[in-house]
Design an enzyme around this catalytic site. Structure first.
Site, PDB file in Angstrom:
ATOM      1  N   ASN A  45       0.846  -1.214   0.000  1.00 12.46           N
ATOM      2  CA  ASN A  45       0.000   0.000   0.000  1.00 12.46           C
ATOM      3  C   ASN A  45       0.873   1.253   0.000  1.00 12.46           C
ATOM      4  O   ASN A  45       0.575   2.243  -0.683  1.00 12.46           O
ATOM      5  CB  ASN A  45      -0.890   0.040   1.252  1.00 12.46           C
ATOM      6  CG  ASN A  45      -1.941  -1.056   1.281  1.00 12.46           C
ATOM      7  OD1 ASN A  45      -2.274  -1.626   0.249  1.00 12.46           O
ATOM      8  ND2 ASN A  45      -2.465  -1.352   2.469  1.00 12.46           N
ATOM      9  N   ASP A 257      -0.809   3.569   6.101  1.00 14.22           N
ATOM     10  CA  ASP A 257       0.053   3.317   4.940  1.00 14.22           C
ATOM     11  C   ASP A 257       0.088   4.531   4.022  1.00 14.22           C
ATOM     12  O   ASP A 257       1.132   4.855   3.447  1.00 14.22           O
ATOM     13  CB  ASP A 257      -0.447   2.088   4.167  1.00 14.22           C
ATOM     14  CG  ASP A 257      -0.470   0.856   5.036  1.00 14.22           C
ATOM     15  OD1 ASP A 257       0.373   0.757   5.958  1.00 14.22           O
ATOM     16  OD2 ASP A 257      -1.335  -0.014   4.825  1.00 14.22           O
TER      17      ASP A 257
HETATM   18  O1  RIB Z   1      -2.510  -1.320   6.887  1.00 15.28           O
HETATM   19  C1  RIB Z   1      -3.574  -1.934   6.229  1.00 15.28           C
HETATM   20  C2  RIB Z   1      -3.132  -3.252   5.679  1.00 15.28           C
HETATM   21  O2  RIB Z   1      -2.834  -4.103   6.755  1.00 15.28           O
HETATM   22  C3  RIB Z   1      -4.178  -3.963   4.869  1.00 15.28           C
HETATM   23  O3  RIB Z   1      -4.096  -3.660   3.497  1.00 15.28           O
HETATM   24  C4  RIB Z   1      -3.944  -5.421   5.179  1.00 15.28           C
HETATM   25  O4  RIB Z   1      -3.459  -6.125   4.089  1.00 15.28           O
HETATM   26  C5  RIB Z   1      -2.952  -5.441   6.328  1.00 15.28           C
HETATM   27  O5  RIB Z   1      -1.722  -5.832   5.918  1.00 15.28           O
END
Ligand code: RIB
Length: 309
Positions: A45, A257
């Site tokens: 992400n 993220d």
């Molecule tokens: O931070 C969110 C993410 O945490 C999600 O996309 C999920 O995959 C987990 O890894």
């Protein structure tokens, strides 16, 4: 102007997201409201966020040779990302995250099964040494096994590349590893875990928590505070950076993220610490107005517009 180069070591995870009015109890079946399958994983992400912010992104990760892995590769190519360091494991399935979102509170609960991501090796990270060493910034998390993660940090340090550790999910980290980190970006829960305490109540305020993290030898600490923004402490800087006001929060999964990806790009572009945190907050502020994790990451022009440029 050449693009800022961001090297990211982290997991790709397929997100299986169910929206519901409440959690099912053990032994109970309930009917949920909506389901979505899409690309996720903290490192992945963050890489997608950085790519959409127009950085030159090199993601180092491992996927399975399966339909979810194919989805990852297709998505990366659509974002203009390279597949050079997307390793494939023929034996393991791609990582998955079962995400339950409470429609009333927007809170989430996530269970990650690492699958192929658990099999990324130290040697595979070492094969990416030139990518890491030539980057303007190196960013990693705790969603891959610790050994290859630490190797990535060592390679960045040896090359003089600034290191961001986004210590998610909440896990303890050896102090000697924390001492190598230039920018540590936990949320409050992750920060409490890193200092070996149980609860936020054990601290007078967020600054005391930041001070305990700085005592490990971390150069700068940015504690993300959700809708309250972020608290920053580093040499000569102690500041609370507020979040950007948004009309309607739709989904907060992946907001951390979005922040980390934005923060990394801003530092790679040599922005000052507080300005980089503000940029990360703007990226996160837009991401929470959309569903999904990687698909919710905003493009550069949207972030610039929010920041009034
Ligand atoms: O931070 C969110 C993410 O945490 C999600 O996309 C999920 O995959 C987990 O890894």
């Amino acid at each position: 102007m050449p693009k800022a180069k961001v090297s990211i070591l982290g997991a790709f995870v397929t997100d299986l997201t169910c929206r519901t009015d409440r959690m099912a109890k053990w032994g109970e079946t309930i009917l949920g409201n909506a389901f979505k399958l899409g690309p996720g994983g903290k490192g992945s992400n963050q890489a997608v966020a950085a790519a959409r912010l127009e950085a030159d992104v090199g993601l180092i990760t491992k996927i399975g040779k399966d339909a979810f892995g194919e989805m990852a590769k297709k998505f990366y190519l659509e974002q203009g990302m390279s597949l050079a360091r997307i390793y494939e494991d023929p034996e393991e399935t791609s990582a998955t995250a079962t995400i339950i979102i409470d429609e009333k509170t927007n809170e989430n609960s996530i269970i990650v099964v690492q699958g192929a991501a658990a099999h990324l090796t130290v040697e595979e990270v070492e094969a990416a040494q030139s990518d890491i060493g030539s980057a303007d910034i190196f960013l990693t998390q705790l969603e891959l096994p610790l050994a290859p993660t630490v190797r990535g940090i060592e390679l960045a340090q040896a090359a003089g590349v600034p290191i961001i550790l986004n210590p998610a999910p909440a896990l303890p980290v050896p102090p000697e590893v924390l001492a190598k980190v230039d920018y540590l970006t936990p949320n409050e829960t992750e920060a409490v875990t890193l200092v070996g305490k149980e609860s936020l109540d054990q601290f007078r305020n967020v600054e005391q928590l930041a001070d305990e993290l700085l005592a490990f030898g971390v150069r700068n600490v940015v504690i993300t505070l959700g809708e309250k923004g972020a608290f920053v402490k580093g040499p000569g800087v102690t500041e609370h950076v507020p979040a950007f006001a948004v009309d309607k929060i739709v989904e907060t999964t992946g907001a951390g993220d979005a922040f980390a990806g934005g923060f990394a790009v801003a530092l790679a572009e040599k922005k000052l610490l507080v300005e980089a945190v503000r940029f990360g907050c703007a990226v996160a502020g837009i991401s929470v107005t959309r569903r999904g994790t990687a698909p919710s990451m905003p493009y550069r022009k949207e972030v610039d517009a929010l920041m009034g440029r």
